[in-house]
Enzyme design. Sequence first.
Site: not given
Length: 214
Positions: A13, A88, A127, A160, A171
Amino acid sequence: MKIIMLGAPGAGKGTQAKQIAAKYEIPHISTGDIFRANLKNGTELGKKAKVYMDQGLLVPDELTCDLVMDRIAQEDCARGFVLDGFPRTILQAEALTKALNNIGQAMDYAIDVDVPDENIVNRMSGRRACLNCGSTYHIVYNPTKTEGVCDVCGSQTVLREDDKPETVQKRLAVYHEQTQPLIDYYKKQNILKTVDGTKSMDEVFSDIVAILGE
Ligand code: ADP
Ligand code: ADP
Ligand code: ZN
């Protein structure tokens, strides 16, 4: 043009939203980035949000909605904006619909970047984020020029805390339970568009441009 990016954590996204923002000259509004900026600056909001983010849970709606409504009311959003990571929950989506209704407006597109769960863990573990300027990389698919150093600002890039596999599973579960219902919500509003997020970043972007127009 008012656009919502939907999709699982790590679907791409943010990657796509940044390109959309640049091409169509509209602000990119990422609630995750806003929370992380608050955290970095040590604000009350940042401290409150951190408790939820670290556990892979959603920050409560009441801390999130006003923030976004204030942001989209700013002058630079008059020509449109791209929302990344908001809404969300159904409650957030309803708050957004209502706020826009009140000023005689509505969202134009909800773009679902569709990526199956089995690809997500790989996306997330690779990531790397720059917590200074918000740039995002991937060790394989979009590496920095120098390992561990942000191309844009020269700060160190990091994995992260919430991208570690244990939190990613949580998540994903939260996504399926609380966010995926938005796909139906926007289908009913007739603004849902789906793109295959397993394609390369450039291909996904071309598919999005085909939807939004040149
Ligand atoms: P990703 O891009 O991987 O999906 P984000 O940066 O959007 O992650 O979000 C990171 C975390 O920030 C989420 O796991 C959640 O805790 C919090 N967050 C971001 N946006 C929202 C939102 N709209 N509602 C509630 N929590 C949010
Ligand atoms: P989201 O904002 O949905 O959480 P990101 O845009 O941050 O997702 O992308 C998650 C990770 O996957 C990042 O490391 C990014 O560089 C990488 N990525 C994004 N899109 C693609 C793609 N189409 N193919 C491969 N990797 C991608
Ligand atoms: Zn940077």
